[in-house]
Write an enzyme that holds these catalytic residues in place. Structure first.
Site, mmCIF file in Angstrom:
data_model
loop_
_atom_site.group_PDB
_atom_site.id
_atom_site.type_symbol
_atom_site.label_atom_id
_atom_site.label_comp_id
_atom_site.label_asym_id
_atom_site.label_seq_id
_atom_site.Cartn_x
_atom_site.Cartn_y
_atom_site.Cartn_z
ATOM 1 C CB SER A 6 -0.908 -0.006 1.223
ATOM 2 O OG SER A 6 -1.942 -0.928 1.034
ATOM 3 C CB CYS B 290 -5.654 4.351 29.547
ATOM 4 S SG CYS B 290 -6.882 5.288 30.430
ATOM 5 C CD GLU C 189 -8.066 -6.934 -5.695
ATOM 6 O OE1 GLU C 189 -8.677 -7.966 -5.967
ATOM 7 O OE2 GLU C 189 -7.146 -6.869 -4.853
ATOM 8 N N PRO C 190 -8.106 -0.712 -6.121
ATOM 9 C CG PRO C 190 -8.913 1.170 -7.244
ATOM 10 C CD PRO C 190 -8.703 -0.315 -7.398
ATOM 11 N N GLY C 191 -8.332 0.848 -2.933
ATOM 12 C CA GLY C 191 -9.224 1.073 -1.793
ATOM 13 C C GLY C 191 -9.028 2.475 -1.263
ATOM 14 N NE ARG C 192 -3.607 3.394 1.516
ATOM 15 C CZ ARG C 192 -3.323 2.964 2.733
ATOM 16 N NH1 ARG C 192 -3.253 3.821 3.713
ATOM 17 N NH2 ARG C 192 -3.075 1.700 2.944
HETATM 18 C C1 LIG Z 1 -5.500 -7.922 -1.948
HETATM 19 C C2 LIG Z 1 -5.674 -6.483 -1.693
HETATM 20 N N1 LIG Z 1 -6.222 -5.718 -2.644
HETATM 21 C C3 LIG Z 1 -6.402 -4.388 -2.457
HETATM 22 C C4 LIG Z 1 -6.020 -3.773 -1.289
HETATM 23 C C5 LIG Z 1 -6.259 -2.309 -1.130
HETATM 24 O O1 LIG Z 1 -5.128 -1.573 -0.872
HETATM 25 P P1 LIG Z 1 -5.209 0.027 -0.876
HETATM 26 O O2 LIG Z 1 -6.349 0.397 0.007
HETATM 27 O O3 LIG Z 1 -3.904 0.457 -0.347
HETATM 28 O O4 LIG Z 1 -5.471 0.431 -2.287
HETATM 29 C C6 LIG Z 1 -5.426 -4.528 -0.270
HETATM 30 C C7 LIG Z 1 -4.996 -3.890 0.978
HETATM 31 O O5 LIG Z 1 -4.503 -4.448 1.894
HETATM 32 C C8 LIG Z 1 -5.260 -5.925 -0.480
HETATM 33 O O6 LIG Z 1 -4.703 -6.693 0.468
#
Ligand SMILES: Cc1ncc(COP(=O)(O)O)c(C=O)c1O
Length: 466
Positions: free
Chosen positions: A239, A394, A319-322
């Site tokens: 990532s 804490c 597979e973008p998430g962030r």
């Molecule tokens: C298999 C896979 N795909 C996609 C992602 C998404 O990564 P990011 O959110 O950095 O784009 C991850 C994150 O851990 C992952 O393990």
């Protein structure tokens, strides 16, 4: 020997301990646009607003802390990936943040969704999106989760171990359902990131190694199984990747594996997934390449490599998430206490404690992630001082923003906003110290829509069996 120091923080050097990447702002009220969603602005009084609603109104309506999503921005980021990578498949990585509404938004913008547990799968099932455009990940999927995925008819299952291949194969035969599977390959690429979020070096739990031949063996095992439909190879290198370099090496190695498989079986695999990891700016030091730049680079790399290997270009997915969920959202906190702390050598640091903390964003405490923050409820004419935004837990490591310049007059009651809080914040949140998790709200055209309501103490007590 112990050092004693007479605290004289007002006069102490409050900038000396800033990390080298963090420069003293000429105006502490200014926003750095690369950190914020497109709908975020500050007015002349310094009040921050998103999509036409001020944080003062948001705090009045939903309280603090809260995650505030700019709907138009999140949708636009999803659309940007879909168009930049047009012709490829884009799966939104749900682990970064998931709720039914966001699953529907990204689906409406043309994306599939990648899930990695039965729980995430249940959310997308409830969202009612097309499950043929959903992929299931995980290095230790249970029989129940695989059964759930087969019954739901997910479009692909990414297998991660020989145990799983056997488990899935048996289940597929029992249910008389032939799932489409990809094999997760470990490419040996070191993404230049924290050890916990780099996932393609050899010494870790994910995937089958290409280097030692187990990836090819896993492909052959799936290929030979009459109840598994092998469609391709998957790789995810980590990532916060800012350029195409790591993807280039991963693509080259996975395509070579495609070619090796074709030589052994006479079959060309149709699909390749390059995973996620597209980086975002959390601070002024981060300068990630745009999806358009990365898309062009990846297309060229794959075309050249396939031509060199004499194989046809597979259907590629990512597979973008962030990069979709992260910058669309800021976390909104209320300052509760402010404490100047004298450091050695005459330096000082202002500890600004807010009403959240490591329970709503663990990333700083977990792997030293860097964030930024701004005073969001007023303009200040005070000079910038080096500050650390901490939570209410804490734990000495309960830090949200390790280093930031904030106005010296920041005080209890002020609102503070932390950009880039949409990814891996709510999705990794906990109830440490029995602190209920904040709500996730979206703003669009001046209106609030609750995506996930605020958790209550009653929610938590309801789990206690007495
Ligand atoms: C298999 C896979 N795909 C996609 C992602 C998404 O990564 P990011 O959110 O950095 O784009 C991850 C994150 O851990 C992952 O393990």
């Amino acid at each position: 020997m112990t050092h004693t120091h007479v605290a004289g923080s007002i006069h102490a050097d409050s900038t000396a301990r800033a990390p080298s990447w963090l420069s003293i702002p000429s105006d502490v009220n200014t926003l750095l646009p690369s950190l914020w969603s497109a709908g975020v602005h500050k007015d002349t009084t310094g009040v921050l607003s998103v999509a036409g609603l001020t944080v003062i109104e948001i705090a009045k309506q939903v309280g603090t802390p809260a995650y505030v999503v700019d709907e138009a921005d999140l949708r636009a980021r999803a659309r940007t990936f879909a168009s930049a990578f047009g012709g490829w498949e884009v799966y939104y990585a749900a682990k970064s943040f998931l709720c039914t509404t966001v699953a529907r938004w990204v689906s409406e913008e043309g994306l599939g969704v990648d899930v990695c547990s039965g729980g995430e799968l249940a959310v997308v099932q409830r969202a009612g999106i097309d499950l043929r455009r959903v992929g299931l990940h995980g290095n230790n999927k249970s029989v129940e989760e695989l059964r759930q995925a087969l019954a739901a008819g997910v479009g692909r299952i990414i297998v991660d171990s020989f145990d799983e291949i056997a488990r899935l194969g048996a289940l597929a035969e029992e249910l008389q359902i032939r799932p489409r599977v990809m094999v997760r390959a470990t490419t040996g690429v070191e993404a230049h990131t924290h050890e916990y979020i780099a996932t393609a070096h050899e010494d870790q739990k994910f995937g089958f190694s290409i280097a030692d031949g187990t990836a090819l063996a896993a492909l052959l095992s799936c290929h030979q199984h009459s109840w598994l439909e092998l469609i391709g190879i998957h790789s995810h290198i980590g990532s916060q990747i800012f350029d195409a370099e790591g993807f280039e090496v991963a693509a080259r190695r996975t395509l070579r594996l495609h070619a090796d498989f074709a030589v052994q079986t006479g079959v060309q695999l149709g699909e390749l997934d390059l995973g996620g990891g597209f980086g975002i700016a959390y601070t002024s030091a981060d300068t990630p390449a745009t999806p358009a730049v990365l898309a062009q680079a990846l297309r060229e790399i794959i075309a050249n490599e396939c031509s060199a290997l004499g194989i046809s270009v597979p259907h590629v997915s990512i597979e973008p998430g962030r990069a979709i969920s992260g910058p669309s959202t800021f976390a909104l906190y209320r300052v509760g206490t402010v404490k100047p702390v004298a450091l050695d050598g005459g330096a000082s640091r202002l500890y600004v404690a807010v009403d959240g903390g490591m329970s709503d964003n663990i990333r700083t405490a977990l792997y030293g992630a860097a964030y930024s923050a701004t005073l969001a409820s007023r303009r200040s004419t005070a000079p910038p001082v080096l500050a650390r935004v901490v939570g209410k837990h804490c734990e000495g490591g309960d830090i949200l923003v390790r280093d930031e310049f904030l106005p010296a007059d920041i005080a209890a009651g002020d609102l503070l906003a932390v950009p880039g809080s949409g990814a891996y914040s709510r999705s990794m949140a906990s109830n440490y110290n029995y602190v209920p998790r904040p709500p996730v709200i979206a703003v669009r055209d001046g209106q609030i829509k609750t995506l996930i309501r605020r958790e209550t103490i009653e929610d938590l007590l309801a789990l206690d069996a007495g």
